[in-house]
Design a protein around this motif. Structure first.
Motif, PDB file in Angstrom:
ATOM      1  N   GLN A  58       0.812  -1.224   0.000  1.00  0.00           N
ATOM      2  CA  GLN A  58       0.000   0.000   0.000  1.00  0.00           C
ATOM      3  C   GLN A  58       0.845   1.272   0.000  1.00  0.00           C
ATOM      4  O   GLN A  58       0.408   2.301  -0.506  1.00  0.00           O
ATOM      5  CB  GLN A  58      -0.973  -0.011   1.187  1.00  0.00           C
ATOM      6  CG  GLN A  58      -2.009  -1.112   1.054  1.00  0.00           C
ATOM      7  CD  GLN A  58      -3.350  -0.760   1.695  1.00  0.00           C
ATOM      8  OE1 GLN A  58      -3.667   0.396   1.933  1.00  0.00           O
ATOM      9  NE2 GLN A  58      -4.154  -1.778   1.957  1.00  0.00           N
ATOM     10  N   PRO A  87      -8.343  -0.883   1.412  1.00  0.00           N
ATOM     11  CA  PRO A  87      -7.378   0.237   1.441  1.00  0.00           C
ATOM     12  C   PRO A  87      -7.296   0.858   2.830  1.00  0.00           C
ATOM     13  O   PRO A  87      -8.308   0.991   3.526  1.00  0.00           O
ATOM     14  CB  PRO A  87      -7.972   1.230   0.441  1.00  0.00           C
ATOM     15  CG  PRO A  87      -9.432   0.934   0.423  1.00  0.00           C
ATOM     16  CD  PRO A  87      -9.545  -0.545   0.635  1.00  0.00           C
ATOM     17  N   LEU A  91      -3.859   5.467   2.000  1.00  0.00           N
ATOM     18  CA  LEU A  91      -4.051   5.212   0.566  1.00  0.00           C
ATOM     19  C   LEU A  91      -5.272   5.992   0.056  1.00  0.00           C
ATOM     20  O   LEU A  91      -5.226   6.620  -1.010  1.00  0.00           O
ATOM     21  CB  LEU A  91      -4.235   3.712   0.329  1.00  0.00           C
ATOM     22  CG  LEU A  91      -4.284   3.290  -1.147  1.00  0.00           C
ATOM     23  CD1 LEU A  91      -2.888   3.255  -1.745  1.00  0.00           C
ATOM     24  CD2 LEU A  91      -4.942   1.925  -1.300  1.00  0.00           C
TER      25      LEU A  91
END
Length: 491
Positions: A58, A87, A91
């Motif tokens: 990520q 996520p 992010l």
């Protein structure tokens, strides 16, 4: 090996061998940082990230989203984002920031809502991006939802978010709501105070401006240059010279006597209040001047009818090496229009063309006004017809020019053309049109214009109704003139 080796057979490519040395997350992060300016290189690096099976990281995904966003390739950025089924907040924030930087405000809010529906964690950056998107859309309802979430999560104590909430409400002219948010904040820094003071300046509540300033001082907060500029603007707009000079004294007391930003605001204040001598004194004693300072002084001279002095200042500006911009030129053109100095105006027009400023909407409008006031209506029309973009002020300047130069029939034709292009007239446009009807003695056009005024809600505008009375009287319709006068007197 350099990434210049991407080039093979006149196309960019990346060899696996090249990346075997740096097929780690950190290695790819470094490469993205180094070659972030070229979309094709970034895509090549992205392809190798996928090939090397590190696309699930990520932090790397965040870097890719930011890089694609910086290159305005938001579809690629979103493609990276959508690869992550869970996520993390940082992010999501990268994607929110990318949308916001590219002024995709609706997409920013859509993603913010999606985060909420998926129970993803919000942090101060998330709220910051969402509220700025609401500001960009002037979306009061959604903005209030964001503010409620900030308060609910007890993030309103974060000073940057607090000032942002106030700024949002001030921009939407919800000064009462802004004050309630301000009063909720327990620990206020100078930015919060400045936001609230600035809001009162914008809304014209000058007593509140000074009340907030005194409360700020009582709270032990030291004013910043932005605080003092807000106070100076309040004095300039209220026309209170006595308080303005007191604020000037405070500027010196707080050690801001050499701050160009603050001193330029003082020049503007004194100019607006008609004391050009004091404005000039402040300007001449400035230890350093920037283009804003020069433009403010030039504009102040013109505003006070000292056109010759403004050109003297312009010559000094040019010889100082500070350069000039479109704002400088607009002020000088306005000065030429005031004195009907067509020769100097033509020289400035030539300067505009050489500098490539002719596409500037404000400058072109000023040139139309200049030529109109000098009686050169053909030149004004020529400039108007060449413009690729026009706003209501441009149309009005041309219409006023035609009316003032005896081309009332052409003014009415221009108004019909303006309507055909979907431009909504303002009160100045309409008053000029009424004067044109009076000039040609056309009661039919006058009644049509009167009907348009009623539809647009200008019936009780004193300037418009005075023009209507004059128009009907000059067209021989005394009864209509008297009728309008009776209505105005009754109201």
């Amino acid at each position: 090996m350099s990434l210049y080796a991407f080039s093979t057979n006149n196309t960019y490519s990346i060899t696996n061998a090249q990346f075997n040395l740096s097929a780690t997350v950190q290695g790819f992060l470094s490469l993205l940082q180094k070659y972030s300016k070229s979309l094709i290189w970034v895509k090549s690096i992205h392809a190798q990230i996928i090939t090397n099976c590190v696309a699930i990281d990520q932090s790397l995904g965040t870097k890719l989203i930011r890089t694609y966003s910086d290159l305005s390739s938001l579809d690629d950025a979103r493609s990276v984002f959508d690869q992550f089924s869970q996520p993390r907040t940082f992010l999501c924030n990268a994607m929110l920031s990318g949308y916001l930087r590219n002024e995709r405000h609706r997409e920013t809010l859509d993603l913010f809502r999606m985060m909420g529906s998926c129970n993803l964690e919000f942090d101060s950056y998330t709220f910051n991006y969402a509220l700025k998107a609401c500001m960009g859309l002037s979306d009061y309802e959604m903005g209030m939802e964001v503010i409620k979430s900030i308060v609910c999560k007890k993030m309103d104590k974060e000073k940057y978010l607090a000032s942002l909430m106030i700024n949002f409400l001030v921009k939407l002219r919800k000064i009462g709501d802004a004050r309630r948010v301000f009063d909720m904040i327990s620990e206020r820094d100078v930015v919060c105070w400045n936001s609230m003071i600035g809001g009162y300046v914008q809304s014209g509540q000058f007593d509140e401006v000074f009340d907030m300033f005194f409360r700020m001082r009582d709270s032990g907060i030291t004013p910043s240059p932005i605080t003092m500029v807000s106070l100076i603007q309040a004095c300039g707009r209220s026309g209170d010279m006595e308080i303005g000079k007191c604020v000037h004294g405070c500027v010196l007391e707080f050690g801001m006597g050499e701050d160009t930003f603050v001193l330029s605001a003082l020049v503007d204040m004194y100019s607006n209040m008609g004391d050009i001598g004091y404005a000039h004194l402040v300007f001449e004693t400035m230890p350093m001047r920037n283009l804003v300072s020069w433009n403010t002084m030039i504009s102040g001279c013109i505003q006070n009818g000292l056109v010759h002095e403004s050109f003297s200042l312009f010559r000094r500006l040019v010889t100082s090496g500070c350069g000039f911009d479109s704002g400088t030129i607009v002020s000088l053109i306005q000065g030429c229009a005031l004195t009907a100095d067509m020769e100097s105006g033509k020289i400035l027009h030539g300067c505009v063309i050489r500098r490539g400023f002719e596409l500037n909407l404000i400058i072109s409008t000023a040139i139309i006004d200049l030529y109109s006031k000098c009686g050169a209506i053909e030149q004004a029309t020529f400039v108007f017809d060449r413009m690729k973009e026009r706003n209501v002020i441009t149309w009005t300047a041309m219409l006023v020019g035609l009316a003032q130069n005896g081309s009332a029939g052409d003014a009415m034709k221009l108004f019909h053309r303006m309507q055909a292009e979907g431009v909504v007239a303002n009160s100045v446009t309409l008053v000029s049109l009424v004067h044109s009807c009076a000039y040609v003695g056309s009661p039919k056009e006058g009644r049509s214009t009167h009907a348009y005024l009623i539809r647009r809600g200008y019936t009780f505008d004193i300037v418009v109704t005075t023009a209507l009375i004059d128009m009907y009287a000059k067209c021989g319709k005394i009864n209509s003139a008297e009728f309008i006068q009776c209505i105005v007197c009754f109201v």
